[in-house]
Design a protein around this motif. Structure first.
Motif, mmCIF file in Angstrom:
data_model
loop_
_atom_site.group_PDB
_atom_site.id
_atom_site.type_symbol
_atom_site.label_atom_id
_atom_site.label_comp_id
_atom_site.label_asym_id
_atom_site.label_seq_id
_atom_site.Cartn_x
_atom_site.Cartn_y
_atom_site.Cartn_z
ATOM 1 N N SER A 193 0.827 -1.201 0.000
ATOM 2 C CA SER A 193 0.000 0.000 0.000
ATOM 3 C C SER A 193 0.863 1.254 0.000
ATOM 4 O O SER A 193 0.605 2.208 -0.742
ATOM 5 C CB SER A 193 -0.925 -0.001 1.231
ATOM 6 N N PHE A 194 1.907 1.250 0.836
ATOM 7 C CA PHE A 194 2.818 2.399 0.879
ATOM 8 C C PHE A 194 3.567 2.549 -0.440
ATOM 9 O O PHE A 194 3.794 3.672 -0.918
ATOM 10 C CB PHE A 194 3.815 2.239 2.031
ATOM 11 N N LEU A 195 3.957 1.424 -1.029
ATOM 12 C CA LEU A 195 4.681 1.461 -2.309
ATOM 13 C C LEU A 195 3.819 2.061 -3.405
ATOM 14 O O LEU A 195 4.313 2.828 -4.247
ATOM 15 C CB LEU A 195 5.125 0.049 -2.696
ATOM 16 N N LEU A 196 2.516 1.726 -3.398
ATOM 17 C CA LEU A 196 1.604 2.292 -4.398
ATOM 18 C C LEU A 196 1.495 3.800 -4.234
ATOM 19 O O LEU A 196 1.503 4.548 -5.214
ATOM 20 C CB LEU A 196 0.226 1.642 -4.271
ATOM 21 N N ILE A 197 1.402 4.261 -2.982
ATOM 22 C CA ILE A 197 1.353 5.701 -2.717
ATOM 23 C C ILE A 197 2.645 6.368 -3.175
ATOM 24 O O ILE A 197 2.629 7.440 -3.800
ATOM 25 C CB ILE A 197 1.117 5.968 -1.215
ATOM 26 N N LEU A 198 3.772 5.724 -2.869
ATOM 27 C CA LEU A 198 5.072 6.283 -3.247
ATOM 28 C C LEU A 198 5.203 6.409 -4.760
ATOM 29 O O LEU A 198 5.613 7.461 -5.268
ATOM 30 C CB LEU A 198 6.193 5.410 -2.694
ATOM 31 N N MET A 199 4.838 5.353 -5.485
ATOM 32 C CA MET A 199 4.960 5.374 -6.944
ATOM 33 C C MET A 199 4.033 6.407 -7.562
ATOM 34 O O MET A 199 4.401 7.136 -8.486
ATOM 35 C CB MET A 199 4.668 3.981 -7.509
ATOM 36 N N SER A 200 2.798 6.482 -7.055
ATOM 37 C CA SER A 200 1.855 7.453 -7.600
ATOM 38 C C SER A 200 2.284 8.875 -7.265
ATOM 39 O O SER A 200 2.096 9.797 -8.067
ATOM 40 C CB SER A 200 0.442 7.191 -7.055
ATOM 41 N N ALA A 201 2.889 9.071 -6.072
ATOM 42 C CA ALA A 201 3.380 10.401 -5.692
ATOM 43 C C ALA A 201 4.517 10.833 -6.605
ATOM 44 O O ALA A 201 4.594 11.998 -7.013
ATOM 45 C CB ALA A 201 3.839 10.403 -4.238
ATOM 46 N N ILE A 202 5.393 9.877 -6.934
ATOM 47 C CA ILE A 202 6.501 10.193 -7.827
ATOM 48 C C ILE A 202 5.977 10.583 -9.209
ATOM 49 O O ILE A 202 6.430 11.560 -9.816
ATOM 50 C CB ILE A 202 7.470 9.004 -7.943
ATOM 51 N N MET A 203 4.988 9.847 -9.690
ATOM 52 C CA MET A 203 4.459 10.099 -11.034
ATOM 53 C C MET A 203 3.592 11.350 -11.081
ATOM 54 O O MET A 203 3.759 12.202 -11.959
ATOM 55 C CB MET A 203 3.681 8.879 -11.526
ATOM 56 N N VAL A 204 2.655 11.463 -10.142
ATOM 57 C CA VAL A 204 1.685 12.559 -10.185
ATOM 58 C C VAL A 204 2.263 13.830 -9.562
ATOM 59 O O VAL A 204 2.409 14.861 -10.238
ATOM 60 C CB VAL A 204 0.366 12.163 -9.496
ATOM 61 N N CYS A 205 2.591 13.764 -8.269
ATOM 62 C CA CYS A 205 3.118 14.959 -7.589
ATOM 63 C C CYS A 205 4.458 15.386 -8.185
ATOM 64 O O CYS A 205 4.683 16.569 -8.446
ATOM 65 C CB CYS A 205 3.274 14.687 -6.092
ATOM 66 N N GLY A 206 5.346 14.399 -8.401
ATOM 67 C CA GLY A 206 6.647 14.723 -8.971
ATOM 68 C C GLY A 206 6.535 15.276 -10.377
ATOM 69 O O GLY A 206 7.210 16.242 -10.736
ATOM 70 N N GLY A 207 5.648 14.677 -11.178
ATOM 71 C CA GLY A 207 5.454 15.159 -12.543
ATOM 72 C C GLY A 207 4.886 16.565 -12.582
ATOM 73 O O GLY A 207 5.362 17.419 -13.338
ATOM 74 N N CYS A 208 3.874 16.800 -11.752
ATOM 75 C CA CYS A 208 3.260 18.134 -11.712
ATOM 76 C C CYS A 208 4.249 19.174 -11.200
ATOM 77 O O CYS A 208 4.339 20.281 -11.744
ATOM 78 C CB CYS A 208 2.010 18.114 -10.827
ATOM 79 N N PHE A 209 4.987 18.815 -10.138
ATOM 80 C CA PHE A 209 5.954 19.764 -9.587
ATOM 81 C C PHE A 209 7.038 20.087 -10.615
ATOM 82 O O PHE A 209 7.448 21.243 -10.751
ATOM 83 C CB PHE A 209 6.587 19.198 -8.323
#
Length: 310
Positions: A193-209
Motif C-alpha cells: 500500500s505504501f509502495l503504491l502511494i510512493l509510486m503514484s506520488a513520484i508520477m503525479v506529484c513529482g510530474g506536476c511539480f
C-alpha cells in the motif's frame, strides 16, 4: 493476531479534549469554512456573469473555486459536528467515502494548479500564441481529463487502503479519515500500500511539480528581459501561485510519505489542515480578490444584490 476482530466503525480524534477548547476549534473552523464558501462563491459569480472575465485564466479559477468548495466541505463540517457533539464515530463506509473524496479533491486540485501554471507560462512567454494554445476546447478537455482521471485515481487508492485488515485499534489519529492514519491501524503488511502511494506520488506529484518548476524557470527568464515597470505586474500573477503550490505540495508529501512513527498526532493534524483547509481558504484571495478586474466584478454583484434587496 488471535484477538483480532473485524472493525465496523472508526473513532476520529479531535484537536482538544476540553469543552472550551473544542468550542474554540469549532468556531475557528466554522469561520474559515464560511469565509471559504463566501470567497469562492463570489469568484464563481464574478467569473460567470462578467463577460470581461470569460478568459482561460478565469475559467480555471472558477473551476478551482468550485473544487475548493467541495474540498473543504468534505472534512470541516463533519469535524465541527464531531467536536460539538463529542461523537467521534464514523462508519467504515463513511470513512471510505471521506478517503475517496479527499484523494479525489487533492488529485484534481494538483492538476488544476499545474494547468494554471501552463496558462501563466503561455501568457507570459508566448503571448502571441495564447489565443491559439489556450482555446476553449483545450480548457474544457483538460478540465474533463482532470475530473475523470481523478475518479480512477481515488478509486485505486481507496480500494487499496480498505483491502487491509484493521485489528490493532479503531481510533484514527486525525480529524478526518486519511490513508496514512488508516495504515497505522492495519494488522497486516502495509508495504504494498505504501509502495503504491510512493509510486503514484513520484508520477503525479513529482510530474506536476517538475512541470510547474520548469514553467516558472522559463517565466523567470522571460520576465527578467521585461522593462522594470512591467516586471512587477508579471511577478504579481506568479508569486501567489508558487506560494500555494509550495505549501500544498510540501504538507501533502510530508503527511503521505513520512515514516509512520516520526511525528505527533497534533503535528499531523496541523499539516493536514495546510493542504485540506488553508488552500481553499486562501485561493480566492491570492488568485482573484487581489485582481482589479475581479474586485470590480464582485463590487457590481454586491451592489446589485443590495439594490435588489431594497
Amino acid at each position: 493476531m488471535a484477538n483480532c476482530s473485524k472493525v465496523t466503525k472508526f473513532l476520529l480524534e479531535g484537536f482538544a479534549n476540553g469543552r472550551e477548547l473544542r468550542v474554540l476549534q469549532v468556531v475557528s473552523f466554522l469561520l474559515i469554512y464560511l469565509a471559504t464558501l463566501l470567497g469562492n462563491l463570489l469568484i464563481i459569480a464574478a467569473t460567470t456573469f462578467d463577460q470581461s472575465l470569460h478568459t482561460p485564466m478565469y475559467f480555471f479559477i472558477r473551476n478551482l473555486s468550485i473544487l475548493d468548495m467541495c474540498f473543504v466541505s468534505v472534512t470541516v463540517p463533519n469535524a465541527c459536528v464531531n467536536s460539538l457533539t463529542d461523537n467521534r464515530v464514523i462508519s467504515v463506509a463513511g470513512c471510505a467515502t471521506q478517503v475517496y473524496l479527499v484523494i479525489y479533491c487533492v488529485y484534481v486540485e494538483l492538476l488544476f494548479l499545474t494547468v494554471m501554471a501552463c496558462d501563466r507560462y503561455v501568457a507570459i512567454c508566448q503571448p502571441l500564441h495564447y489565443p491559439v494554445i489556450m482555446n476553449h476546447q483545450f480548457c474544457v478537455w483538460t478540465t474533463l481529463d482532470s475530473l475523470l482521471s481523478g475518479l480512477i485515481y481515488a478509486g485505486v487508492h481507496t480500494g487499496n487502503t480498505f483491502r487491509l485488515s484493521f485489528c490493532q485499534s479503531n481510533v484514527v489519529h486525525q480529524f478526518f479519515c486519511d490513508i496514512p492514519s488508516l495504515q497505522r491501524l492495519s494488522c497486516c503488511n502495509t508495504f504494498i500500500s505504501f509502495l503504491l502511494i510512493l509510486m503514484s506520488a513520484i508520477m503525479v506529484c513529482g510530474g506536476c511539480f517538475t512541470f510547474i518548476a520548469m514553467s516558472y524557470i522559463q517565466i523567470l527568464s522571460t520576465v527578467l528581459k521585461f522593462p522594470t515597470r512591467e516586471r512587477g505586474k508579471a511577478f504579481s500573477t506568479c508569486v501567489p501561485h508558487i506560494t500555494v503550490v509550495c505549501v500544498f505540495l510540501t504538507s501533502l508529501i510530508y503527511v503521505y510519505l513520512k515514516p509512520s512513527v516520526t511525528s505527533s498526532m497534533i503535528q499531523d493534524m496541523i499539516l493536514s489542515v495546510l493542504y485540506t483547509i488553508v488552500p481553499p481558504f486562501l485561493n480566492p484571495i491570492i488568485y482573484s480578490l487581489r485582481n482589479k478586474q475581479v474586485k470590480k466584478a464582485v463590487s457590481k454583484i454586491i451592489l446589485r444584490k443590495c439594490y435588489s434587496g431594497k
